[in-house]
Design a protein around this motif. Sequence first.
Motif, PDB file in Angstrom:
ATOM      1  N   GLN A  93       0.760  -1.101   0.106  1.00 43.57           N
ATOM      2  CA  GLN A  93      -0.096   0.065  -0.035  1.00 43.57           C
ATOM      3  C   GLN A  93       0.839   1.134   0.011  1.00 43.57           C
ATOM      4  O   GLN A  93       0.713   2.323  -0.809  1.00 43.57           O
TER       5      GLN A  93
ATOM      6  N   ALA B 196      -8.616  -4.883   0.885  1.00 42.54           N
ATOM      7  CA  ALA B 196      -8.445  -4.995  -0.573  1.00 42.54           C
ATOM      8  C   ALA B 196      -7.606  -6.305  -0.998  1.00 42.54           C
ATOM      9  O   ALA B 196      -7.934  -7.144  -1.955  1.00 42.54           O
TER      10      ALA B 196
ATOM     11  N   GLU C 262     -10.310  -9.134  -1.269  1.00 42.81           N
ATOM     12  CA  GLU C 262     -11.256  -8.800  -2.048  1.00 42.81           C
ATOM     13  C   GLU C 262     -10.925  -8.577  -3.512  1.00 42.81           C
ATOM     14  O   GLU C 262     -11.643  -8.794  -4.743  1.00 42.81           O
ATOM     15  N   ALA C 263      -9.730  -7.969  -3.724  1.00 37.83           N
ATOM     16  CA  ALA C 263      -9.380  -7.536  -4.874  1.00 37.83           C
ATOM     17  C   ALA C 263      -9.009  -8.571  -6.076  1.00 37.83           C
ATOM     18  O   ALA C 263      -9.378  -8.702  -6.967  1.00 37.83           O
TER      19      ALA C 263
ATOM     20  N   CYS D 147     -16.742   1.216  -6.238  1.00 37.46           N
ATOM     21  CA  CYS D 147     -16.207   0.115  -5.184  1.00 37.46           C
ATOM     22  C   CYS D 147     -17.159   0.271  -3.878  1.00 37.46           C
ATOM     23  O   CYS D 147     -17.390   1.482  -3.406  1.00 37.46           O
TER      24      CYS D 147
ATOM     25  N   GLY E 127     -16.598   0.299  -0.859  1.00 38.68           N
ATOM     26  CA  GLY E 127     -15.494   0.504  -0.035  1.00 38.68           C
ATOM     27  C   GLY E 127     -14.914   1.943  -0.028  1.00 38.68           C
ATOM     28  O   GLY E 127     -15.621   2.801  -0.604  1.00 38.68           O
TER      29      GLY E 127
ATOM     30  N   HIS F 232      -9.026   6.124   3.895  1.00 37.30           N
ATOM     31  CA  HIS F 232      -8.265   5.092   4.530  1.00 37.30           C
ATOM     32  C   HIS F 232      -7.091   5.472   5.350  1.00 37.30           C
ATOM     33  O   HIS F 232      -6.246   6.386   5.040  1.00 37.30           O
TER      34      HIS F 232
ATOM     35  N   LEU G  98      -9.738   0.235  -1.070  1.00 38.01           N
ATOM     36  CA  LEU G  98      -9.849  -0.766  -2.178  1.00 38.01           C
ATOM     37  C   LEU G  98     -10.136   0.161  -3.481  1.00 38.01           C
ATOM     38  O   LEU G  98      -9.514  -0.405  -4.436  1.00 38.01           O
TER      39      LEU G  98
ATOM     40  N   HIS H   1      -6.846   0.910  -4.865  1.00 37.13           N
ATOM     41  CA  HIS H   1      -5.824  -0.225  -5.242  1.00 37.13           C
ATOM     42  C   HIS H   1      -6.539  -0.750  -6.558  1.00 37.13           C
ATOM     43  O   HIS H   1      -5.788  -0.949  -7.607  1.00 37.13           O
ATOM     44  N   LEU H   2      -7.879  -1.095  -6.775  1.00 40.44           N
ATOM     45  CA  LEU H   2      -8.488  -1.493  -8.011  1.00 40.44           C
ATOM     46  C   LEU H   2      -8.126  -0.488  -9.127  1.00 40.44           C
ATOM     47  O   LEU H   2      -7.909  -0.804 -10.129  1.00 40.44           O
TER      48      LEU H   2
ATOM     49  N   GLY I 221     -14.617   5.251  -4.648  1.00 39.28           N
ATOM     50  CA  GLY I 221     -15.301   4.357  -3.221  1.00 39.28           C
ATOM     51  C   GLY I 221     -16.521   4.870  -2.602  1.00 39.28           C
ATOM     52  O   GLY I 221     -16.527   6.288  -2.511  1.00 39.28           O
TER      53      GLY I 221
END
Length: 227
Positions: free
Chosen positions: A21, A88, A91-92, A111, A113, A118, A124, A127-128, A138
């Motif tokens: 991250q 993430a 679930e990613a 998303c 999330g 964060h 998430l 990240h995606l 998000g």
Amino acid sequence: MIRVRDLHPWPSTEAEAVAIQERLRPLVRFDGGPAAVRTAAGLDVAYREDSAELVAAVTVLDVANLTVVDSVVVDGKAEFPYIPGLFAFREAPPLLRALSELSVQPDVLVCDGQGLAHPRRFGLACHLGVLTDLPSIGVGKTAPTLNAAGRYEPCGVERGEWSPLRLDDEVVGRALRTRRGVKPVFVSVGHRFTLDDACELVLRLAPKYRLPETTRTADHLVRMSSL
């Protein structure tokens, strides 16, 4: 076809995940979004009861009429433990598999999330977004867990009113009221989007209910598929 960038191996420890991250966070961009959002994807994951098995779903909606124009469901298994702030990494992977099977490429990922809202400003949605290089936002159902320095003030009761989410005196998102007198949703940028545009889009996607139709359709699909 949506291509996933090979930017990191999937970690097995908390320390490895946090390091990923921190390394990817500078790749988040706040420009380069679509001139017009015609299609938006909802993403959701459901877990089978008393099991690590999961179902991930992506639905793509035509933003003009909120009809589903494409959808994918995949089965999987959670390979990473539930650790706050590292959502993430559970679930990613299945969501990325589902995205790679779409026949319609969405203009934006919505998303279920957080994005910048964060603890390490890399939820998430970030990240995606970074892995696919697609615009992403998000939309959380509950207030994000930030840290002692994270806070937000209650927003007004009317649809469209909002208040800023702050972390260390930096605005990282908004509490946004999508229905009068109903508790807000929590919107933050993931990648290649602005916060103003993200909130405008969420209101377009939520004409009748608290949650955007992207979230509602993806949630319905995973629940039906996990029975």
